[in-house]
Design a protein around this motif. Structure first.
Motif, short mmCIF file in Angstrom:
data_model
loop_
_atom_site.label_atom_id
_atom_site.label_comp_id
_atom_site.label_asym_id
_atom_site.label_seq_id
_atom_site.Cartn_x
_atom_site.Cartn_y
_atom_site.Cartn_z
N ILE A 186 23.84 -27.47 32.72
CA ILE A 186 24.27 -27.37 31.32
C ILE A 186 25.14 -28.57 30.96
CG2 ILE A 186 25.62 -26.02 29.69
CD1 ILE A 186 24.75 -23.52 31.22
N ILE A 187 26.08 -28.91 31.84
CA ILE A 187 26.99 -30.03 31.57
C ILE A 187 26.23 -31.35 31.56
CG2 ILE A 187 29.00 -31.27 32.46
CD1 ILE A 187 29.99 -28.62 33.61
N LEU A 188 25.34 -31.56 32.53
CA LEU A 188 24.59 -32.81 32.59
C LEU A 188 23.66 -32.96 31.38
CD1 LEU A 188 23.67 -32.91 36.39
CD2 LEU A 188 25.37 -34.30 35.20
N THR A 189 23.06 -31.86 30.95
CA THR A 189 22.19 -31.93 29.77
C THR A 189 22.98 -32.28 28.53
OG1 THR A 189 20.76 -30.23 30.75
CG2 THR A 189 20.52 -30.64 28.40
N GLU A 190 24.17 -31.74 28.41
CA GLU A 190 25.01 -32.06 27.26
C GLU A 190 25.45 -33.52 27.28
OE1 GLU A 190 26.90 -31.56 23.73
OE2 GLU A 190 25.64 -30.09 24.74
N MET A 191 25.63 -34.08 28.46
CA MET A 191 26.09 -35.47 28.58
C MET A 191 24.97 -36.47 28.36
SD MET A 191 28.64 -35.11 31.88
CE MET A 191 28.86 -36.88 32.01
N TYR A 192 23.81 -36.21 28.95
CA TYR A 192 22.77 -37.24 29.00
C TYR A 192 21.45 -36.81 28.33
CZ TYR A 192 25.93 -38.93 32.62
OH TYR A 192 27.04 -39.35 33.30
N GLY A 193 21.35 -35.59 27.87
CA GLY A 193 20.09 -35.13 27.30
C GLY A 193 19.86 -35.64 25.89
N SER A 194 18.63 -35.53 25.46
CA SER A 194 18.28 -35.88 24.09
C SER A 194 18.86 -34.84 23.14
CB SER A 194 16.75 -35.92 23.95
OG SER A 194 16.21 -34.64 24.15
N PRO A 195 18.91 -35.14 21.84
CA PRO A 195 19.42 -34.12 20.90
C PRO A 195 18.69 -32.79 21.01
CG PRO A 195 19.28 -36.25 19.81
CD PRO A 195 18.68 -36.43 21.17
N PHE A 196 17.38 -32.83 21.23
CA PHE A 196 16.63 -31.58 21.36
C PHE A 196 17.09 -30.80 22.59
CE2 PHE A 196 13.12 -28.97 22.84
CZ PHE A 196 12.65 -28.39 21.68
N LEU A 197 17.24 -31.47 23.73
CA LEU A 197 17.65 -30.78 24.95
C LEU A 197 19.10 -30.31 24.87
CD1 LEU A 197 15.99 -32.93 27.78
CD2 LEU A 197 15.30 -30.69 26.93
N ARG A 198 19.96 -31.08 24.19
CA ARG A 198 21.35 -30.65 24.05
C ARG A 198 21.43 -29.35 23.25
NH1 ARG A 198 22.73 -36.10 22.83
NH2 ARG A 198 23.41 -35.50 20.74
N ASN A 199 20.54 -29.17 22.29
CA ASN A 199 20.54 -27.94 21.52
C ASN A 199 20.14 -26.73 22.36
OD1 ASN A 199 21.32 -29.12 19.09
ND2 ASN A 199 19.23 -29.62 18.52
N ILE A 200 19.38 -26.94 23.42
CA ILE A 200 18.89 -25.83 24.25
C ILE A 200 19.40 -25.99 25.69
CG2 ILE A 200 16.85 -25.48 22.82
CD1 ILE A 200 15.21 -26.91 24.98
N SER A 201 20.60 -26.54 25.84
CA SER A 201 21.13 -26.80 27.19
C SER A 201 21.27 -25.52 28.00
CB SER A 201 22.49 -27.51 27.09
OG SER A 201 23.42 -26.71 26.36
N ILE A 202 21.57 -24.39 27.35
CA ILE A 202 21.70 -23.12 28.07
C ILE A 202 20.36 -22.73 28.69
CG2 ILE A 202 22.31 -20.70 27.87
CD1 ILE A 202 24.66 -22.51 27.46
N ILE A 203 19.28 -22.88 27.91
CA ILE A 203 17.95 -22.55 28.43
C ILE A 203 17.56 -23.50 29.55
CG2 ILE A 203 15.51 -22.41 27.82
CD1 ILE A 203 17.16 -20.10 26.84
N VAL A 204 17.93 -24.79 29.42
CA VAL A 204 17.63 -25.75 30.48
C VAL A 204 18.32 -25.33 31.78
CG1 VAL A 204 17.87 -28.15 31.22
CG2 VAL A 204 17.27 -27.64 28.85
N GLY A 205 19.58 -24.90 31.69
CA GLY A 205 20.29 -24.43 32.88
C GLY A 205 19.62 -23.22 33.50
N LEU A 206 19.17 -22.28 32.65
CA LEU A 206 18.48 -21.11 33.17
C LEU A 206 17.17 -21.48 33.86
CD1 LEU A 206 18.84 -18.32 30.42
CD2 LEU A 206 19.67 -18.24 32.77
N VAL A 207 16.40 -22.38 33.22
CA VAL A 207 15.09 -22.74 33.77
C VAL A 207 15.24 -23.43 35.12
CG1 VAL A 207 13.08 -24.22 33.42
CG2 VAL A 207 13.94 -22.83 31.53
N VAL A 208 16.14 -24.41 35.21
CA VAL A 208 16.33 -25.13 36.47
C VAL A 208 16.84 -24.19 37.55
CG1 VAL A 208 17.60 -26.99 37.61
CG2 VAL A 208 16.69 -27.33 35.30
N GLY A 209 17.79 -23.33 37.21
CA GLY A 209 18.30 -22.37 38.19
C GLY A 209 17.22 -21.43 38.68
N CYS A 210 16.34 -20.98 37.78
CA CYS A 210 15.27 -20.06 38.18
C CYS A 210 14.22 -20.77 39.05
CB CYS A 210 14.60 -19.47 36.93
SG CYS A 210 15.61 -18.25 36.08
N ILE A 211 13.95 -22.05 38.75
CA ILE A 211 12.98 -22.79 39.57
C ILE A 211 13.48 -22.89 41.02
CG2 ILE A 211 11.96 -25.06 39.95
CD1 ILE A 211 11.81 -25.37 36.93
#
Length: 600
Positions: free
Chosen positions: A299-324
């Motif tokens: 979540i923190i890395l996505t907020e720092m370096y992600g695109s605007p689209f990914l920053r808006n869904i950083s919580i989902i990105v954290g969930l997806v990576v953790g589940c993988i």
């Protein structure tokens, strides 16, 4: 001059004739224009894509790279919006609030030990209910005079976090007084049995208490702000977030918030989440901590370096990576996905509605806090949407938003969903995408309802390991704490406010750190045969056991002191306060002594 004078009476003017043909022609013209607009939308590049910079939306912010700062155009509330941008913005709004929507039903189902199909249905019902009631808030329906339902902004609603801590205290009381069953295993270990009726009682109690917020919506927003100043609402929000971090977020991060966190030596909870999990481990194992920290870090890395689209869904990105990672390591099971239906909707599972009298007082406090939270969220939405935050129009948006929240609380109980309230996560999406258009909000509602109807999606959410969910929800609940701090930062802070805040925090934080502090307050009082008195004592215990509500009722002294001009009698009640407190303590101790003597 004399020749210009008219000597004859003018003929009477004929009343205008309304021709049905003209009205039908006007309707046909309007319909024709709408058809042409729809055709232009779906058949032209401008209608699909517009002039929006989609490359900017998908470009990450990489370190050590110089990037030109370019901003896309701002799209106002009712401005014409390209289809692709409306769909993508709506998807971002839906994904931004998705983690917050699925968390409360998962926690409720876990606290009541409900089975997987019922738990999956609760998630689906939450998504569908939030999509429907968000559409009402966005539409802003006119009632009469200057009263509305809804805000007319991208005001989305979700299952309130304020209900979590209160509901957990209510569930604890139900298991304690025998409303819900306790199961004793062969080895002597005691665990909670499934209790869907407890959820139905919370729904029924929230349904009748929702009329308080509906009534509050017809009061002046200025009066509400005076009754509930920022120092009240800010501290309540802060305590809600803090209690959720300890009760749910951190507990799940360690492996589970059920009985396994006490690390028993026998029974099904000696390993987390249970001994039947794919890879059970003791609570607090480094594997669990690592999985939660991975999601938290993403979540923190996505907020720092992600695109605007990914920053808006950083919580989902954290969930997806953790589940993988968790799935690859064997911590996930597909049992909940297989048991979930392909298609579902509301009322597939039903709960017996009831009223739990001791929960009425705590639930009323929940609705008051929801109304005050709505005022702050609507103000932020209006600011980021470039709308006025003063004046009659803004006051009508506040009134419509609070009324929409109250009606959502009533309707959501019929939808088998706990109280809904306005969400603040979407304000960040508006600020980043510069799209405040209500068409994007309607697409958000469409995606939420779609996610709820597709039952397998709820099964996927249930399969998320507790540690992954804990790392994400800890971040979500910390955002709630931050919101409370932000409200407090804008409040006037003199010596008197500091004194009252310190006094209230003393009780709230003490109760937060020691939940059993007030659990035995009326243990020795004999209430046999007196259900009314027992219900009153249980209600007081629930309030005192919930840090945010204990804090809320104590802080109400701040308002009554000023509103009823009690400062005129400050020296009087300051002088005799100790005497009054001593009298109250004497009365309670006398009741306890009489009860004890009767028992002996």
């Amino acid at each position: 001059m004399a020749d210009s004078i008219t000597k004859e009476q003018p003929l009477p003017t004929q009343p205008p004739q309304i021709h049905s043909g003209a009205s039908s022609n006007g309707a046909l013209e309007s319909l024709k224009k709408k058809a042409q607009f729809a055709k232009r939308k779906v058949t032209t590049r401008q209608g699909w894509f517009g002039d929006y910079d989609y490359a900017w939306l998908c470009t990450p912010t990489l370190p050590f790279m110089k990037q030109k700062r370019r901003l896309p155009p701002f799209y106002a509330l009712d401005q014409e919006l390209p289809l692709i941008l409306a769909i993508s913005s709506g998807l971002q709004h839906a994904l931004a609030m998705l983690a917050g929507l699925i968390t409360p039903p998962i926690i409720f189902a876990s606290a009541l030990n409900l089975d997987a199909p019922t738990s999956a249905y609760m998630i689906s019902a939450s998504l569908i209910g939030c999509g429907i009631m968000s559409l009402v808030q966005i539409s802003r329906i006119h009632l009469f005079k200057g009263y509305y339902i809804g805000t007319g902004l991208i005001t989305v609603v979700g299952t309130s976090f304020a209900t979590l801590s209160t509901a957990n205290a209510i569930f604890d009381a139900m298991y304690k007084d025998g409303t819900c069953p306790m199961i004793t295993a062969a080895d002597g270990s005691v665990s909670r049995g499934a209790c869907p009726d407890a959820y139905g009682m919370v729904l029924g109690t929230s349904l009748i208490c929702s009329f308080l917020e509906i009534f509050m919506s017809f009061c002046s927003p200025r009066a509400l702000k005076r009754i509930f100043p920022p120092i009240v609402t800010g501290t309540v929000i802060l305590m809600i977030g803090a209690s959720l971090i300890g009760e749910s977020g951190a507990a799940n991060w360690g492996g589970g918030s059920n009985a396994c966190q006490s690390r028993p030596t026998s029974g099904i909870f000696q390993l987390c989440p249970t001994i039947f999990a794919p890879r059970p481990l003791p609570w607090g194992s480094p594997e669990f901590i690592g999985l939660g920290f991975l999601s938290f870090s993403i979540i923190i890395l996505t907020e720092m370096y992600g695109s605007p689209f990914l920053r808006n869904i950083s919580i989902i990105v954290g969930l997806v990576v953790g589940c993988i990672v968790a799935g690859a390591a064997g911590y996930m099971s597909d049992a909940t996905i297989k048991s979930a239906p392909a298609i579902t909707f509301l009322w597939v599972h039903r709960f017996k509605l009831g009223v739990y009298p001791p929960a009425i007082l705590p639930m009323l406090a929940v609705y008051v806090s929801l109304a005050m939270e709505a005022i702050g969220d609507i103000t932020a939405s209006a600011e980021v949407s470039r709308q006025e935050v003063v004046g009659d129009v803004f006051d009508s948006r506040i009134q419509g938003g609070i009324l929409g929240d109250g009606i959502s609380g009533f309707v959501s109980a019929l939808f088998t969903v706990t109280p809904l309230s306005t969400f603040a996560q979407n304000n960040g999406v508006i600020a980043i995408t510069r799209c405040a258009n209500r068409s994007a909000g309607r697409w958000c509602c469409f995606f939420l309802i779609l996610f709820g109807v597709l039952g397998k999606i709820s099964g996927v959410f249930l399969a998320i390991p507790n540690s992954v969910l804990g790392g994400v929800t800890t971040f979500l609940f910390a955002n709630v704490v931050t919101s409370g701090v932000r409200v407090l930062a804008n409040a006037p802070f003199g010596r008197r406010e500091r004194f009252i805040l310190a006094a209230a925090l003393a009780i709230g934080v003490a109760n937060l750190l020691r939940h059993d502090m007030f659990m035995f307050l009326f243990e020795r009082v004999d209430v046999a045969g007196n259900k009314g008195l027992k219900g009153l004592f249980d209600s007081i215990t629930i309030v005192l056991s919930t840090p945010c509500e204990c804090f809320f009722y104590l802080r109400r002294f701040h308002h009554f002191h000023r509103y009823f001009h009690l400062h005129r009698y400050y020296h009087f009640y300051h002088r005799y306060f100790s005497l009054l407190l001593a009298i109250l303590i004497f009365i309670f101790s006398s009741l306890i002594r009489r009860s004890h003597s009767s028992d002996t």
